[in-house]
Scaffold this active site. Structure first.
Site, PDB file in Angstrom:
ATOM      1  N   LYS A 227     -26.266 -77.276  -2.579  1.00  0.00           N
ATOM      2  CA  LYS A 227     -26.180 -76.397  -3.808  1.00  0.00           C
ATOM      3  C   LYS A 227     -27.756 -75.669  -4.074  1.00  0.00           C
ATOM      4  O   LYS A 227     -27.334 -74.484  -4.391  1.00  0.00           O
ATOM      5  CB  LYS A 227     -26.358 -77.419  -5.037  1.00  0.00           C
ATOM      6  CG  LYS A 227     -24.920 -78.187  -4.952  1.00  0.00           C
ATOM      7  CD  LYS A 227     -24.769 -79.138  -6.148  1.00  0.00           C
ATOM      8  CE  LYS A 227     -23.624 -79.908  -6.214  1.00  0.00           C
ATOM      9  NZ  LYS A 227     -23.721 -80.760  -7.379  1.00  0.00           N
TER      10      LYS A 227
ATOM     11  N   ASP B 275     -21.435 -77.819 -13.189  1.00  0.00           N
ATOM     12  CA  ASP B 275     -21.583 -79.362 -13.297  1.00  0.00           C
ATOM     13  C   ASP B 275     -22.020 -79.780 -14.817  1.00  0.00           C
ATOM     14  O   ASP B 275     -21.366 -80.836 -15.306  1.00  0.00           O
ATOM     15  CB  ASP B 275     -22.874 -79.863 -12.375  1.00  0.00           C
ATOM     16  CG  ASP B 275     -22.592 -79.956 -10.913  1.00  0.00           C
ATOM     17  OD1 ASP B 275     -21.367 -80.147 -10.676  1.00  0.00           O
ATOM     18  OD2 ASP B 275     -23.286 -79.657 -10.093  1.00  0.00           O
TER      19      ASP B 275
END
Ligand code: ATR
Length: 289
Positions: A74, A110
């Site tokens: 990420k 997220d």
């Protein structure tokens, strides 16, 4: 699904991570694409660290629409992007790539997915266990949603301190975070508190990252980001009459947020409930084996 694979004008969406073989994302995303009548298909690829950037740069050349990025890439994805959303900037991490012509755009769904999975409920205080990437997304979201007091607990205090100072520059109210060691957990549980467990402790065995409380005040909700099993902390909260949610809601809602971005749809148009049902079915099925 087969009829989609037989098309010559297929659009592709990808999951890039390492490992990816356990992921529920291909299941939930392809079911959603199917229900939406899309000609896109979602595929998972295990990508080594040293190949990540070249893989990302090749995907738009193959006509890919976008990709999800998972552990451990990420932060790497963040660095590859030409442009990122404000929330991805604040988190220093990207879980969603969108290929727009020559541009690689990055977002991070997220935190928003996690918040949606809680029904966007308000709490006076929050206790976040862990100070890694998942905790960063959770803390950033809590601060931008106006939670007035946030206790951040971590095994390594310096890491929690570092996260606190990063967030104080990224959000207007970052200073409301207080850092504690894990053993302080039981005394931090007050009424109307949201507890978020973000560490990997509990993925296996009966360990809890924090001492288990002997009683719970009213209005406590445990949001456990682990979803494939009932952790010791979840079992304790359930026994003491607390409300508990596992991480499946977050997994599905962050995926639904990504899908909305790729397809140019409103979040409400994505069949989130169906995604949750198939994910839950798969997890329960795997437990029975
Ligand atoms: P993620 O991106 O999933 O949040 P991470 O960045 O590797 O993963 O962070 C893992 C978190 O779990 C950290 O808060 C870590 O604590 P440290 O910062 O002290 O390493 C926590 N963690 C992992 N194993 C742990 C253990 N055995 N006991 C307590 N905390 C643990």
């Amino acid at each position: 699904m087969n009829s989609v694979l037989e098309r010559a004008d297929l659009a592709t969406l990808w999951l890039l991570g390492n490992p990816v073989s356990h992921s529920l994302s291909p299941l939930i995303q392809n079911r959603a694409l199917q229900q939406l009548g899309s000609k896109a298909v979602y595929l998972a690829a295990r990508v080594e660290e040293e190949n990540f950037e070249s893989v990302v740069r090749a995907l738009p050349k193959l006509g890919a629409v976008g990709a999800n990025v998972t552990v451990p890439h990420k932060e790497r994805a963040f660095r590859v992007c030409d442009r990122v959303s404000d929330r991805a900037q604040a988190m220093g991490a990207v879980n969603t790539l969108l290929f727009r012509g020559q541009e690689i755009y990055g977002d991070n769904t997220d935190g928003a997915g996690w918040w949606r999975s809680l029904g966007q409920r308000c709490f006076e205080r929050a206790v976040v266990i862990g100070a890694g990437g998942a905790a960063r997304a959770v803390c950033y979201t809590l601060l931008t949603q106006g939670v007035s007091r946030l206790a951040l607990l971590n095994r390594t205090l310096s890491r929690a301190e570092a996260l606190r100072s990063e967030l104080s520059s990224a959000t207007p109210d970052g200073g409301r975070i207080e850092v504690f060691s894990l053993d302080r957990f039981p005394e931090l549980l007050q009424s109307n508190t949201l507890v978020v467990q973000t560490t990997s402790v509990g993925l296996e065995g009966d360990l809890s990252p924090v001492p288990l409380p002997e009683s719970l005040p009213t209005g406590v909700l445990l949001s456990e980001l682990i979803y494939a099993r009932t952790t010791a902390l979840m079992a304790c909260f359930q026994e003491l009459g607390g409300e508990v949610q596992d991480g499946l809601g977050m997994l599905c809602a962050q995926g639904a947020e990504s899908l909305a971005l790729w397809l140019g749809l409103e979040f409400e148009e994505i069949p989130l409930q169906m995604m949750l049902e198939v994910a839950r079915e798969r997890v329960l099925g795997a437990r029975d084996v």
